[in-house]
Design an enzyme around this catalytic site. Structure first.
Site, PDB file in Angstrom:
ATOM      1  N   LYS A  41       0.835  -1.209   0.000  1.00 38.97           N
ATOM      2  CA  LYS A  41       0.000   0.000   0.000  1.00 38.97           C
ATOM      3  C   LYS A  41       0.870   1.260   0.000  1.00 38.97           C
ATOM      4  O   LYS A  41       0.618   2.210  -0.752  1.00 38.97           O
ATOM      5  CB  LYS A  41      -0.942  -0.011   1.209  1.00 38.97           C
ATOM      6  N   THR A  42       1.897   1.276   0.851  1.00 43.30           N
ATOM      7  CA  THR A  42       2.800   2.431   0.878  1.00 43.30           C
ATOM      8  C   THR A  42       3.526   2.579  -0.450  1.00 43.30           C
ATOM      9  O   THR A  42       3.680   3.683  -0.985  1.00 43.30           O
ATOM     10  CB  THR A  42       3.821   2.289   2.018  1.00 43.30           C
ATOM     11  N   ASP A 100      -1.459   6.957   6.039  1.00 43.58           N
ATOM     12  CA  ASP A 100      -1.398   5.558   6.470  1.00 43.58           C
ATOM     13  C   ASP A 100      -2.298   5.345   7.684  1.00 43.58           C
ATOM     14  O   ASP A 100      -2.514   6.255   8.488  1.00 43.58           O
ATOM     15  CB  ASP A 100       0.045   5.194   6.815  1.00 43.58           C
ATOM     16  N   THR A 128      -5.899  -1.269   6.936  1.00 45.93           N
ATOM     17  CA  THR A 128      -5.999  -2.728   7.037  1.00 45.93           C
ATOM     18  C   THR A 128      -7.401  -3.122   7.510  1.00 45.93           C
ATOM     19  O   THR A 128      -7.715  -4.308   7.555  1.00 45.93           O
ATOM     20  CB  THR A 128      -4.963  -3.273   8.034  1.00 45.93           C
ATOM     21  N   ARG A 154       6.556  -8.287   1.676  1.00 44.78           N
ATOM     22  CA  ARG A 154       7.461  -7.761   2.702  1.00 44.78           C
ATOM     23  C   ARG A 154       8.142  -8.901   3.452  1.00 44.78           C
ATOM     24  O   ARG A 154       9.341  -8.865   3.726  1.00 44.78           O
ATOM     25  CB  ARG A 154       6.696  -6.879   3.689  1.00 44.78           C
TER      26      ARG A 154
END
Length: 364
Positions: free
Chosen positions: A75-76, A120, A169, A228
């Site tokens: 997302k980032t 975020d 999330t 990640r």
């Protein structure tokens, strides 16, 4: 210096140096820098590409974008890509950092025309600030309140057009009026092993790691569908390969390395196995309250709920029921334990709720 380089440098500076800063810098260096480099999420990439291409064609800022999905899926990275594709600066904040409407007003007043503001954990924004976002997103205006009580005055502050990219999330925690103000909403799905192998091949090339196909396959299978995690495991396997082997990451080397780092064949780590073991061995498979389970593994309740549980539920090893947490037959099998003849998983019809986030009537 590119926008990405400035962002990476800023992240490392905020981390304050040391090993953590080095890890963050490496993670940032592995980020894709445009949609063409971004692996996976094909439908989302196509949709986002259309939104950005249309905005560029009109010479206007892109519509506000909401990205949802589990942590670690990109997302980032996508927020950074939106700014890069539009050729504008990226500004970053987060929900927990915005506790008052004035905090948000200060950030919005510094935004320039066309900027991308990445928000975020937007679902954790304070309610007063959340309401300020409504007019900022829709009318590009905020009302700054000066003074208190009957003498308070609202001064309208006009904002230049900008693009807000929100990441969450937990979409369900966003109020409807806020969700409705996003022109595009995209959900990121967990990655398939084959997609993670592509991620690992790209990362290995950037890190200078000699990654063989069977090595990439082994790491991808233990990465819980998350890029990640895949990149983090790749770095740990690289360390093992350089110290205890010839530096080549094969399937056998990857298996040996991940055994040392306590990551099993489906990606469970020490905490995951501790939760399952306590549930099966100490509590006979449940049901047991979350608080009790957390005490049994000597962890905070939030750690068990937010770090371990989501993957255990998705993997079909643990279930949330109104009576508490319950181990599924697959959990007993995975731990190498015999499945009891009468498992607590056999609850009455209608009681089982794999997606119930509350700990209802479970005492914990």
């Amino acid at each position: 210096m590119s926008m990405f380089d400035e962002q990476e440098e800023g992240e490392a500076r905020l981390m304050g140096g040391g090993a953590d800063a080095d890890e963050r810098a490496v993670e940032a260096a592995l980020r894709p820098r445009n949609l063409a480099e971004f692996v996976g999420q094909e439908r989302l990439r196509e949709q986002l590409s259309l939104v950005l291409d249309a905005a560029r064609g009109r010479g206007r800022s892109a519509d506000h974008v909401l990205l949802s999905g589990p942590p670690g899926l990109g997302k980032t990275t996508l927020a950074m890509i939106v700014a890069a594709e539009m050729g504008v600066p990226l500004r970053i904040t987060s929900g927990p950092a915005i506790q008052h409407a004035g905090d948000l007003a200060a950030i919005l007043s510094s935004v320039s025309e066309g900027d991308v503001l990445f928000f975020d954990e937007i679902h954790r924004t304070a309610r007063a600030a959340e309401e300020l976002l409504y007019t900022a997103m829709e009318d590009f205006r905020v009302d700054v309140v000066v003074g208190k009580g009957p003498g308070a005055t609202a001064i309208p502050l006009e904002l230049p057009p900008f693009t807000l990219v929100g990441a969450t999330t937990r979409t369900g925690l966003l109020p409807g009026p806020l969700r409705d103000r996003f022109g595009f909403t995209g959900h990121l799905e967990l990655y398939e092993p084959q997609e993670l192998e592509q991620v690992l091949v790209r990362s290995a090339g950037l890190l200078g790691v000699d990654l063989r196909a069977d090595g990439g396959r082994e790491i991808a299978g233990r990465s819980r569908g998350t890029p990640r995690i895949a990149n983090r495991l790749l770095r740990r396997v690289r360390d093992f390969a350089e110290v205890r082997a010839d530096g080549v990451v094969t399937g056998d080397i990857a298996r040996a390395a991940l055994e040392v780092f306590e990551v099993d064949g489906i990606g469970l780590d020490r905490l995951d196995r501790a939760v399952l073991t306590a549930l099966c061995r100490n509590f006979g498979g449940g049901p047991v309250g979350l608080g009790t389970l957390a005490v049994a593994v000597a962890e905070e309740r939030e750690t068990v709920e937010e770090v371990a549980e989501p993957f255990l539920v998705r993997a079909g090893l643990l279930a949330r029921t109104p009576r508490g947490r319950v181990a599924t037959p697959a959990a007993w099998t995975h731990l190498g334990m015999a499945v009891p003849a009468q498992t607590p998983f056999a609850v009455p019809d209608g009681e089982l709720d794999l997606f119930n986030t509350a700990d209802e009537a479970s005492g914990g």
